[in-house]
Write an enzyme that holds these catalytic residues in place. Structure first.
Site, PDB file in Angstrom:
ATOM      1  NE  ARG A   1      -3.503  -0.034   2.771  1.00  0.00           N
ATOM      2  CZ  ARG A   1      -4.051  -0.414   3.938  1.00  0.00           C
ATOM      3  NH1 ARG A   1      -3.803   0.268   5.042  1.00  0.00           N
ATOM      4  NH2 ARG A   1      -4.865  -1.454   3.993  1.00  0.00           N
TER       5      ARG A   1
ATOM      6  NE  ARG B   1      -2.144   2.449   9.641  1.00  0.00           N
ATOM      7  CZ  ARG B   1      -2.891   1.367   9.453  1.00  0.00           C
ATOM      8  NH1 ARG B   1      -3.714   1.297   8.410  1.00  0.00           N
ATOM      9  NH2 ARG B   1      -2.846   0.349  10.287  1.00  0.00           N
TER      10      ARG B   1
ATOM     11  CE  LYS C   1      -6.037  -0.273  11.770  1.00  0.00           C
ATOM     12  NZ  LYS C   1      -6.817  -0.967  10.759  1.00  0.00           N
TER      13      LYS C   1
ATOM     14  CE  LYS D   1      -7.391   3.752   9.440  1.00  0.00           C
ATOM     15  NZ  LYS D   1      -8.372   2.836   8.873  1.00  0.00           N
TER      16      LYS D   1
ATOM     17  CB  CYS E   1     -13.735  -3.626   2.110  1.00  0.00           C
ATOM     18  SG  CYS E   1     -14.396  -5.263   2.451  1.00  0.00           S
TER      19      CYS E   1
ATOM     20  CB  CYS F   1      -9.036  -9.250   3.096  1.00  0.00           C
ATOM     21  SG  CYS F   1      -9.179  -8.773   4.829  1.00  0.00           S
TER      22      CYS F   1
ATOM     23  CB  CYS G   1     -15.006  -8.938   8.230  1.00  0.00           C
ATOM     24  SG  CYS G   1     -13.752  -7.708   8.596  1.00  0.00           S
TER      25      CYS G   1
ATOM     26  CB  CYS H   1     -11.948  -1.778   5.053  1.00  0.00           C
ATOM     27  SG  CYS H   1     -10.940  -2.653   6.272  1.00  0.00           S
TER      28      CYS H   1
HETATM   29 FE1  SRM Z   1      -8.899  -1.632   6.608  1.00  0.00          FE
HETATM   30  C1  SRM Z   1      -7.550  -4.240   8.233  1.00  0.00           C
HETATM   31  C2  SRM Z   1      -8.118  -3.036   3.674  1.00  0.00           C
HETATM   32  C3  SRM Z   1      -9.603   1.283   5.080  1.00  0.00           C
HETATM   33  C4  SRM Z   1     -10.608  -0.613   9.386  1.00  0.00           C
HETATM   34  N1  SRM Z   1      -7.927  -3.323   6.066  1.00  0.00           N
HETATM   35  C5  SRM Z   1      -7.397  -4.257   6.909  1.00  0.00           C
HETATM   36  C6  SRM Z   1      -6.552  -5.279   6.149  1.00  0.00           C
HETATM   37  C7  SRM Z   1      -5.139  -4.779   6.107  1.00  0.00           C
HETATM   38  C8  SRM Z   1      -6.658  -6.747   6.630  1.00  0.00           C
HETATM   39  C9  SRM Z   1      -5.706  -7.213   7.700  1.00  0.00           C
HETATM   40  O1  SRM Z   1      -5.449  -6.541   8.707  1.00  0.00           O
HETATM   41  O2  SRM Z   1      -5.217  -8.344   7.542  1.00  0.00           O
HETATM   42  C10 SRM Z   1      -7.240  -5.168   4.766  1.00  0.00           C
HETATM   43  C11 SRM Z   1      -6.394  -5.559   3.567  1.00  0.00           C
HETATM   44  C12 SRM Z   1      -7.274  -6.150   2.488  1.00  0.00           C
HETATM   45  C13 SRM Z   1      -6.584  -6.448   1.219  1.00  0.00           C
HETATM   46  O3  SRM Z   1      -6.504  -7.640   0.860  1.00  0.00           O
HETATM   47  O4  SRM Z   1      -6.162  -5.523   0.532  1.00  0.00           O
HETATM   48  C14 SRM Z   1      -7.778  -3.751   4.824  1.00  0.00           C
HETATM   49  N2  SRM Z   1      -8.746  -0.975   4.760  1.00  0.00           N
HETATM   50  C15 SRM Z   1      -8.500  -1.727   3.670  1.00  0.00           C
HETATM   51  C16 SRM Z   1      -8.745  -0.944   2.393  1.00  0.00           C
HETATM   52  C17 SRM Z   1      -7.810  -1.332   1.251  1.00  0.00           C
HETATM   53  C18 SRM Z   1     -10.211  -1.141   2.004  1.00  0.00           C
HETATM   54  C19 SRM Z   1     -10.617  -0.774   0.593  1.00  0.00           C
HETATM   55  O5  SRM Z   1     -11.248  -1.624  -0.005  1.00  0.00           O
HETATM   56  O6  SRM Z   1     -10.338   0.324   0.142  1.00  0.00           O
HETATM   57  C20 SRM Z   1      -8.579   0.486   2.923  1.00  0.00           C
HETATM   58  C21 SRM Z   1      -7.157   0.976   2.862  1.00  0.00           C
HETATM   59  C22 SRM Z   1      -7.066   2.405   3.332  1.00  0.00           C
HETATM   60  C23 SRM Z   1      -5.740   3.050   3.138  1.00  0.00           C
HETATM   61  O7  SRM Z   1      -5.395   3.335   2.005  1.00  0.00           O
HETATM   62  O8  SRM Z   1      -5.060   3.326   4.135  1.00  0.00           O
HETATM   63  C24 SRM Z   1      -8.995   0.287   4.369  1.00  0.00           C
HETATM   64  N3  SRM Z   1      -9.837   0.066   7.175  1.00  0.00           N
HETATM   65  C25 SRM Z   1     -10.122   1.115   6.354  1.00  0.00           C
HETATM   66  C26 SRM Z   1     -11.086   1.974   6.967  1.00  0.00           C
HETATM   67  C27 SRM Z   1     -11.729   3.203   6.344  1.00  0.00           C
HETATM   68  C28 SRM Z   1     -10.968   4.460   6.625  1.00  0.00           C
HETATM   69  O9  SRM Z   1      -9.886   4.426   7.208  1.00  0.00           O
HETATM   70  O10 SRM Z   1     -11.452   5.513   6.248  1.00  0.00           O
HETATM   71  C29 SRM Z   1     -11.369   1.426   8.207  1.00  0.00           C
HETATM   72  C30 SRM Z   1     -12.414   1.946   9.215  1.00  0.00           C
HETATM   73  C31 SRM Z   1     -11.997   3.169   9.924  1.00  0.00           C
HETATM   74  C32 SRM Z   1     -11.290   2.827  11.186  1.00  0.00           C
HETATM   75  O11 SRM Z   1     -10.073   2.638  11.133  1.00  0.00           O
HETATM   76  O12 SRM Z   1     -11.954   2.697  12.221  1.00  0.00           O
HETATM   77  C33 SRM Z   1     -10.578   0.220   8.327  1.00  0.00           C
HETATM   78  N4  SRM Z   1      -9.008  -2.295   8.523  1.00  0.00           N
HETATM   79  C34 SRM Z   1      -9.815  -1.776   9.497  1.00  0.00           C
HETATM   80  C35 SRM Z   1      -9.735  -2.611  10.667  1.00  0.00           C
HETATM   81  C36 SRM Z   1     -10.485  -2.379  11.991  1.00  0.00           C
HETATM   82  C37 SRM Z   1      -9.685  -1.517  12.883  1.00  0.00           C
HETATM   83  C38 SRM Z   1     -10.321  -1.256  14.216  1.00  0.00           C
HETATM   84  O13 SRM Z   1      -9.644  -0.655  15.054  1.00  0.00           O
HETATM   85  O14 SRM Z   1     -11.442  -1.603  14.448  1.00  0.00           O
HETATM   86  C39 SRM Z   1      -8.863  -3.663  10.345  1.00  0.00           C
HETATM   87  C40 SRM Z   1      -8.446  -4.822  11.266  1.00  0.00           C
HETATM   88  C41 SRM Z   1      -7.270  -4.476  12.107  1.00  0.00           C
HETATM   89  O15 SRM Z   1      -6.664  -3.415  12.004  1.00  0.00           O
HETATM   90  O16 SRM Z   1      -6.956  -5.322  12.942  1.00  0.00           O
HETATM   91  C42 SRM Z   1      -8.440  -3.444   8.999  1.00  0.00           C
HETATM   92 FE1  SF4 Z   2     -10.911  -7.283   4.989  1.00  0.00          FE
HETATM   93 FE2  SF4 Z   2     -12.893  -6.841   6.686  1.00  0.00          FE
HETATM   94 FE3  SF4 Z   2     -11.431  -4.794   5.800  1.00  0.00          FE
HETATM   95 FE4  SF4 Z   2     -13.102  -5.982   4.174  1.00  0.00          FE
HETATM   96  S1  SF4 Z   2     -13.690  -4.876   6.028  1.00  0.00           S
HETATM   97  S2  SF4 Z   2     -10.964  -5.485   3.703  1.00  0.00           S
HETATM   98  S3  SF4 Z   2     -13.021  -8.084   4.826  1.00  0.00           S
HETATM   99  S4  SF4 Z   2     -10.695  -6.431   7.051  1.00  0.00           S
END
Ligand code: SRM
Ligand code: SF4
Length: 562
Positions: free
Chosen positions: A75, A144, A212, A214, A436, A442, A481, A485
């Site tokens: 990324r 981030r 993290k 943001k 997502c 993922c 899930c 994201c």
């Molecule tokens: Fe996310 C984890 C993809 C935005 C909340 N996110 C992941 C991971 C890295 C899976 C992992 O930990 O093993 C995913 C990788 C999937 C893949 O195969 O590519 C993933 N997140 C994404 C992306 C690519 C989604 C998308 O389809 O665009 C976004 C990348 C953003 C970036 O460029 O930095 C992405 N993730 C978000 C957002 C939205 C936002 O930030 O505006 C959130 C919700 C906001 C927040 O942070 O509360 C988000 N991602 C999570 C979480 C839950 C974190 C939490 O504290 O609850 C995880 C799980 C974790 O961190 O353990 C996670």
């Molecule tokens: Fe993976 Fe869940 Fe984030 Fe979708 S919402 S990319 S399934 S961690």
């Protein structure tokens, strides 16, 4: 690596805290891994360190039955989503050489490369560095990618907000040299254990953040960055007497989306507005919020380690005092503002300098060639031929910006030659959708998301068509899930993955993206979704007040009183 030793002062801290404490350079043994040709994957400890370098190790879940195939996701940080043409060409070529020939625009205006194998890993990161792009801190317990409104210059205020977002992005980067040594020079960090132990990041300290962090900027009335879902949001306040002049920012803290099914102690949250700062206070305010989180976030339980829980549990007034103490100044009272809508603009629009920009819909952000629809080739040809710059949007779409009048026809022609109508308008529902990534890359996905989006949107479109409501806008978001994201908890209709083929149906976000939605029905089978939609959208048609959006209607009528 040697067996980690827990810091004695805090024996209960989580495993990740121990790892950071023992190697604050964050290098782990990644340099050695790259040099060892016999290894195709990294160990558990390096799996945590590599996230700070913007990389995730996973496996291809489509082929798990026939054996584990290790793959990496890379990324990049793309502050404010701004991508000059030359950089885009480098991204495109790296995707073809080392990834699965696709580029994935993320929900935070960055780009991801999927299905990278070990042999391409360093080459891809080095290639990005050659294009002046870094992947450092795109993941990990750090700040981030900083989001900012992607719409190109419509006033001096927009330009200043984008410049401010880049200043904040730069000021909060970690300072470890491990990234450069490993990925650019291709070797381990040349420090002995004692020297590694002695490294302390000047901002993050020795153990970085609990989790993290943001940041996003927004310019009311448009909330295109979903600013209130961020740990720290900067809401631009214009001078009422001169709307192109920036007075400063209201700061909002403690937003977030992620939660876990069945764990009521985890929840999405909308940020609280703490107060107002002037532009010269911006970087100090950002650092003060980050450091207050660093000092007060939960380091024992990673599910409870986000800033939103600190603000929810200790209160916004308490947190404001903590920020003021660290910033060395008082926040002024917040200024009035109002968000009216979120989302992107599609088709051609004039910029304030007379040039044009084109909003291009990219289904769930995936730039690829798909049969006759050759989006990836078209975008490459446009960057080569016209040299137009691109902007990535927080809703996973793309804008082609600074286009001269005489270049419009060339761009339309290049799109047409690759099967795409530049002026094509997909349905309003499709324009407002997000999904997502989920399967197959993922590791946390419980259900399909990106690959299920076309089916789910098809269901919504069919039912809207049956009801004669095809032109209506509804914000639909899908995740595989509950981690959130694609920021599903702000959507008017959200499908949140529960198990293969099953989604929690959530309703009631609003168009301004300022209200959380709520549970409507758990674990709905994908085949039963059309029937559910017929009921809820049918009631909307029959019972809504004049002009009432679906989310507002659902919140008022379909859900229990909150
Ligand atoms: Fe996310 C984890 C993809 C935005 C909340 N996110 C992941 C991971 C890295 C899976 C992992 O930990 O093993 C995913 C990788 C999937 C893949 O195969 O590519 C993933 N997140 C994404 C992306 C690519 C989604 C998308 O389809 O665009 C976004 C990348 C953003 C970036 O460029 O930095 C992405 N993730 C978000 C957002 C939205 C936002 O930030 O505006 C959130 C919700 C906001 C927040 O942070 O509360 C988000 N991602 C999570 C979480 C839950 C974190 C939490 O504290 O609850 C995880 C799980 C974790 O961190 O353990 C996670
Ligand atoms: Fe993976 Fe869940 Fe984030 Fe979708 S919402 S990319 S399934 S961690």
């Amino acid at each position: 690596m040697s067996t980690p030793v827990a810091p004695s002062a805090a024996p209960q801290v989580s495993k990740n805290e121990v790892l950071k404490f023992n190697d604050p350079t964050l290098g782990g043994t990644l340099g050695e891994f790259l040099q060892d040709g016999s290894l195709d994957h990294i160990n558990e400890e390096d799996e945590q360190f590599i996230k700070f370098h913007g990389i995730y190790q996973g496996d291809d879940r489509d082929v798990r039955k026939t054996g584990k195939k290790y793959i990496f996701m890379i990324r990049a940080r793309v502050p404010a989503g701004v991508v000059p043409a030359a950089q885009y060409l480098a991204f495109d070529s790296l995707a073809t050489q080392y990834a699965n020939d696709t580029l994935r625009i993320t929900s935070r205006q960055s780009l991801q490369w999927h299905h990278v194998v070990k042999s391409g890993l360093q080459k891809l990161v080095k290639g990005l560095n050659d294009a002046l792009v870094t992947t450092i801190a795109a993941c990990g317990d750090v700040n981030r990618n900083v989001m900012a409104p992607p719409t190109p210059s419509t006033s001096a205020l927009v330009d200043q907000v984008i410049a401010d977002s880049k200043r904040v992005n730069e000021a909060l980067l970690p300072k470890t040299e491990a990234y450069h040594e490993i990925w650019i020079n291709g070797q381990p960090l040349k420090l002995d254990a004692a020297q590694k132990q002695a490294f302390v990041d000047p901002l993050y300290g020795r153990t970085y953040l609990p989790r993290k962090f943001k940041i996003a900027f927004a310019i009311p009335p448009l909330n295109d960055t979903d600013v209130l879902t961020n740990c720290l949001g900067f809401i631009a306040i214009a001078d009422p007497a001169n709307p192109s002049k920036l007075l400063g920012y209201n700061i909002a803290v403690g937003g977030g989306q992620g939660m876990s099914h069945g764990n009521a102690e985890t929840y999405p949250r909308v940020g609280d507005v703490l107060g107002f700062i002037t532009p010269d206070q911006l970087v100090d305010a950002a650092k003060a919020v980050l450091v207050a989180f660093r000092d007060h976030g939960d380091r024992t339980n990673r599910k409870h380690a986000r800033l939103k829980y600190v603000v929810a549990e200790k209160g916004a007034a308490w947190f404001r005092a903590e920020v003021e103490q660290r910033a060395g100044f008082k926040l002024a009272e917040a200024k009035p503002y109002r968000f009216e809508r979120q989302g992107d603009l599609f088709g051609w629009h004039r910029q304030s300098d007379g040039n044009w920009f084109l909003g291009v819909y990219v289904e769930s952000g995936r730039i690829r060639d798909n049969g006759p629809l050759q989006l990836k080739t078209a975008l490459r040809r446009i960057a080569e031929t016209v040299g137009a710059d691109y902007r990535l949007t927080p809703t996973q779409n793309l804008l082609i910006v600074d286009v001269k009048e005489g270049q419009k026809a060339i761009i339309e022609g290049l799109f047409a030659a690759h099967g795409i109508d530049a002026n094509r308008q997909v349905s309003a529902v499709r324009h407002n959708s997000m999904a997502c990534v989920a399967l197959p890359t993922c590791g946390l996905a419980l259900a399909e998301s990106e690959r299920a989006l076309p089916v789910l949107l098809g269901h919504v479109e069919t039912v809207l068509g049956e009801l004669g409501l095809s032109d209506e806008e509804i914000i639909v978001r899908v995740t595989g899930c509950p981690n959130g994201c694609a920021r599903p908890y702000m959507a008017e209709i959200a499908f949140v993955g529960r198990a293969p083929g099953k989604y929690n149906l959530m309703l009631g976000g609003n168009r301004a993206s300022t209200r959380l939605n709520r549970d409507y029905k758990p674990s709905v089978k994908i085949d039963d979704i059309p029937a559910e939609l017929r009921v809820i959208l049918g009631r909307w048609k029959a019972e809504r007040q004049p002009g009432e959006g679906f989310g507002d209607f659902a919140d008022r009528v379909l859900l229990p009183k909150s």
